[in-house]
Design an enzyme around this catalytic site. Structure first.
Site, PDB file in Angstrom:
ATOM      1  N   SER A 150     -48.389 -47.122-137.704  1.00 38.25           N
ATOM      2  CA  SER A 150     -49.032 -47.000-138.807  1.00 38.25           C
ATOM      3  C   SER A 150     -48.350 -47.412-140.067  1.00 38.25           C
ATOM      4  O   SER A 150     -47.927 -48.208-140.528  1.00 38.25           O
ATOM      5  CB  SER A 150     -49.156 -45.308-138.371  1.00 38.25           C
ATOM      6  N   ASP A 244     -59.878 -47.141-133.089  1.00 44.58           N
ATOM      7  CA  ASP A 244     -58.581 -47.365-134.454  1.00 44.58           C
ATOM      8  C   ASP A 244     -59.470 -47.778-135.928  1.00 44.58           C
ATOM      9  O   ASP A 244     -60.007 -48.628-136.185  1.00 44.58           O
ATOM     10  CB  ASP A 244     -57.919 -47.400-134.359  1.00 44.58           C
ATOM     11  N   HIS A 274     -55.667 -44.916-132.164  1.00 40.93           N
ATOM     12  CA  HIS A 274     -54.591 -44.309-133.207  1.00 40.93           C
ATOM     13  C   HIS A 274     -53.987 -43.418-132.221  1.00 40.93           C
ATOM     14  O   HIS A 274     -54.474 -42.682-131.432  1.00 40.93           O
ATOM     15  CB  HIS A 274     -54.917 -43.701-133.870  1.00 40.93           C
TER      16      HIS A 274
END
Length: 313
Positions: A150, A244, A274
């Site tokens: 991320s 996501d 996610h």
């Protein structure tokens, strides 16, 4: 395809906790809540110790006493606001254990207390320190990789674009590569799949709270970097989740790398959300993705075969 039943069960478990939406909370409150739920470690290694990576706190994970190990510099996720060495402890242990490589997990400064570019500066500092001090860590400076998930993958991508230090591999797990949002996956999955559009806005706003940089800055949105910057990236594995908001920008980043001649593999995990990479305790695909990442890391950092000796008799 629809959400995987186990991912749906995980979402329902998270919903049952009754946490307020992240965008209605303060960073301090969200950190405290998540820290209270850190699960105890499940993987034992030969050595785990905290180190000072050029002024940046870090934690070294060594799977064996062998010298000359490959080394992965790992940058945790959390939207540049959340996350720590402890929240990603189990993940770092698993990557080291399954790859046979050492992992240096980096505790870069977090926003909004230390907004952009503080965390990025720490990522550069730690990466360069790791290269310069690899032998003292029992690692090979010629077998260096960088990665993250991320926001951590965002930082990793920007660091590799500088071309220094020299990396042999890059691991980007559902990376933030375009902070402008606006992709089809941002629209399709902006609500209902844990990471929401409102939460992403909250993260970006905190990251840029200092007034430096912008969503159009390639140091914030590495997908917007020049061809010259992207072309120096090392071979890359990008892992994405189907459901996501960040899916499309991660896959677009890999596509740009390939267009410039950089080997870049993409694996999309269907039905996943996610964060699944860190939820191997609940999700089989989380465990599979970590195993894939570890295998790719091990292969990329494999020691070169010894040179053949020839005789001139």
């Amino acid at each position: 395809m629809p959400i995987h039943p186990r991912a749906q069960a995980l979402l329902e478990l998270i919903e049952s906790l009754g946490d307020p939406p992240i965008e209605t909370s303060t960073p301090e409150a969200v950190r405290a809540l998540r820290n209270s739920r850190i699960r105890p470690p499940t993987v034992s290694l030969d050595e785990i110790r905290d180190v000072d990576a050029g002024g940046v706190p870090a934690r070294l994970y060594r799977p064996s006493a062998e010298q000359g190990l490959g080394l992965l510099v790992y940058l945790h996720g959390g939207g540049w606001v959340l996350g720590s060495l402890d929240t990603h402890d189990n993940l770092a242990r698993s990557l080291a254990d399954e790859s046979g490589c050492a992992v240096l997990s980096v505790a870069y400064r977090l926003a909004p207390e230390q907004p952009f570019p503080s965390g990025l500066e720490d990522a550069f500092t730690a990466a360069r320190w790791a290269h310069a001090n690899a032998r003292a860590l029992g690692c090979d400076p010629g077998r260096l990789a960088i990665g993250g998930d991320s926001a951590g993958a965002n930082l990793a991508a920007v660091v590799t674009q500088s071309g220094s230090p020299p990396f042999r591999f890059q691991l980007l797990v559902y990376p933030v590569t375009d902070a402008r949002g606006g992709s089809a996956s941002h629209e399709a999955y902006k609500e209902g799949y844990w990471l929401t559009e409102a939460a992403m806005d909250w993260f970006v706003d905190h990251y840029l709270a200092g007034g430096d940089g912008s969503i159009d800055d390639p140091r914030v949105s590495p997908l917007l970097a020049s061809d010259e910057a992207l072309a120096v990236s090392p071979p890359t594995l990008v892992i994405t989740a189907e459901l996501d908001p960040l899916r499309d920008e991660g896959e677009a980043y890999a596509a740009r790398l390939r267009s410039l001649g950089v080997p870049a593999e993409v694996t999309r995990y269907d039905g996943m959300i996610h964060g699944f990479f860190s939820f191997g305790e609940f999700l089989d695909d989380g465990r599979r993705a970590v195993a894939q990442a570890a295998t790719a890391l091990a292969e990329a950092l494999a020691a070169p075969a010894p040179a053949l000796q020839t005789s001139t008799s």
